[in-house]
Each structure stands twice: as structure tokens, then as C-alpha cells.
Design an enzyme around this catalytic site. Structure first.
Site, mmCIF file in Angstrom:
data_model
loop_
_atom_site.group_PDB
_atom_site.id
_atom_site.type_symbol
_atom_site.label_atom_id
_atom_site.label_comp_id
_atom_site.label_asym_id
_atom_site.label_seq_id
_atom_site.Cartn_x
_atom_site.Cartn_y
_atom_site.Cartn_z
ATOM 1 N N ASN A 154 0.849 -1.176 0.000
ATOM 2 C CA ASN A 154 0.000 0.000 0.000
ATOM 3 C C ASN A 154 0.893 1.237 0.000
ATOM 4 O OD1 ASN A 154 -1.590 2.240 1.209
ATOM 5 N ND2 ASN A 154 -3.200 0.695 1.322
ATOM 6 N N HIS A 183 -3.159 0.754 -3.633
ATOM 7 C CA HIS A 183 -3.326 -0.275 -2.616
ATOM 8 C C HIS A 183 -2.267 -1.358 -2.809
ATOM 9 C CE1 HIS A 183 -7.785 0.610 -1.477
ATOM 10 N NE2 HIS A 183 -7.117 1.723 -1.728
ATOM 11 N N GLU A 193 -2.514 -4.617 -3.328
ATOM 12 C CA GLU A 193 -2.785 -5.523 -4.442
ATOM 13 C C GLU A 193 -2.553 -4.834 -5.780
ATOM 14 O OE1 GLU A 193 -5.561 -6.702 -1.018
ATOM 15 O OE2 GLU A 193 -4.783 -4.844 -1.876
ATOM 16 N N SER A 251 -7.673 -9.029 3.873
ATOM 17 C CA SER A 251 -8.786 -9.268 2.953
ATOM 18 C C SER A 251 -8.909 -8.091 1.990
ATOM 19 C CB SER A 251 -10.081 -9.425 3.756
ATOM 20 O OG SER A 251 -11.183 -9.625 2.900
ATOM 21 N N CYS A 256 -10.096 -5.097 -0.251
ATOM 22 C CA CYS A 256 -11.219 -4.158 -0.240
ATOM 23 C C CYS A 256 -12.024 -4.336 -1.518
ATOM 24 C CB CYS A 256 -10.698 -2.724 -0.108
ATOM 25 S SG CYS A 256 -9.849 -2.140 -1.605
ATOM 26 N N CYS A 269 -9.911 -3.562 -4.724
ATOM 27 C CA CYS A 269 -8.980 -4.630 -5.100
ATOM 28 C C CYS A 269 -9.726 -5.904 -5.481
ATOM 29 C CB CYS A 269 -7.987 -4.870 -3.971
ATOM 30 S SG CYS A 269 -6.922 -3.425 -3.704
ATOM 31 N N ASP A 282 -8.265 4.960 4.554
ATOM 32 C CA ASP A 282 -7.890 3.861 3.659
ATOM 33 C C ASP A 282 -9.098 3.007 3.279
ATOM 34 O OD1 ASP A 282 -5.427 2.641 2.403
ATOM 35 O OD2 ASP A 282 -6.293 0.873 3.354
#
Length: 156
Positions: A52, A63, A65, A88, A90, A93, A153
Site C-alpha cells: 500500500n 493499494h 494488491e 482481505s 477491499c 482490489c 484507507d
């Protein structure tokens, strides 16, 4: 979604998660949100890794990912790949994973935040949630120390 071979064994999953955790720590050391990710090829090779970078780059779309995805560069296909993330994913993503047909997601933890991995599972993406103690502790500490950044975030 592409059907994947038998899921990797626990040793392989943990090795992949270790890379994502290294990225999360790097992001934290830079003053950012400690979420790391790595995109793995169908053959088990690292295509790209990232973390991130929202705070560091002033980019709300940076982010973990997406950083790993961008660092992997253009691939002919993403089917058969695995996205490993410390948290996990968001909704943003989750959309990236769905849009590009990433076949498997390995989640370090979903205790501090349950994003869209359940929806991915319903859409045929293989999801493995590890609930890793180190990932949970890292996020709990960050959220307690920086609730304003965390709420930003996750879009609150």
C-alpha cells in the site's frame, strides 16, 4: 474462472505470505499502511510484489494488491495466477481481481477487516484465508495507532 490444480501446501502458502508480509513491513517503515501483496504465476513464480503506497505517493488507488499487480507488468492472461495479500481485499482490489480473472486469492487475515473475498468466492475465485497471527497483530497495532489513516484507507 480457471480451475486451478490442488491448492499449494501450507509451506508454500506461508512462503508466499512471508513475501507479502515483507512488503507490508516495508510500507509501514515508509510511513504507510502495512498491507502487502504478491502476484504469483500458475507455476509458482513471483510476478510482482508491492505494498500500500497511498500515503507515500498521495495516490488513493495505490493499494497493496494494485501495486503488486502493476509491478507484475502486462501479462497475456492472469488466469491461473494467485494474489496473496496480508489483508482481505477491499472492494476496489476485489474488482481488480475479478476484472482480470485472477484465479486464487490467499488472504493473510480477515479479522481486522473483511473485504470482498467472500464475494470473490461466490464468483468462483478460490479463496484461502489463513488468519495469520502476525498479520492480525500488525493491522491491530496500526489501526490503534493511526485510526484516521485507517478510516481514510477503507473509505470511512
Amino acid at each position: 474462472m480457471t480451475t486451478l490444480p490442488v491448492p499449494p501446501d501450507d509451506t508454500t502458502l506461508r512462503a508466499w505470505l512471508t513475501i507479502a508480509v515483507e512488503e507490508a513491513r516495508a510500507g509501514l517503515a515508509e510511513g504507510g499502511v502495512p498491507i502487502g501483496a504478491v502476484l504469483i504465476s500458475a507455476d509458482g513464480e513471483v510476478l510482482g510484489r508491492g505494498h500500500n503506497r497511498r500515503i507515500q505517493d498521495g495516490d488513493p488507488s495505490a493499494h497493496g494488491e494494485t501495486d503488486a499487480f502493476r509491478n507484475a507488468g502486462r501479462q497475456r492472461t492472469y488466469r491461473g495466477t494467485t494474489m496473496v495479500t496480508t489483508l482481505s481485499p477491499c472492494w476496489y482490489c476485489t474488482g481488480l481481481i475479478r476484472q482480470f480473472g485472477i484465479s486464487r486469492v490467499v488472504v493473510g487475515e480477515s479479522t481486522t477487516f473483511t473485504g470482498g473475498h467472500g464475494d470473490l468466492e461466490k464468483l468462483g475465485v478460490e479463496v484461502i484465508v489463513l488468519e495469520d497471527a502476525e498479520c492480525i497483530a500488525m493491522m491491530r497495532t496500526f489501526i490503534a495507532d493511526h485510526p484516521d489513516i485507517w478510516n481514510e484507507d477503507i473509505g470511512e
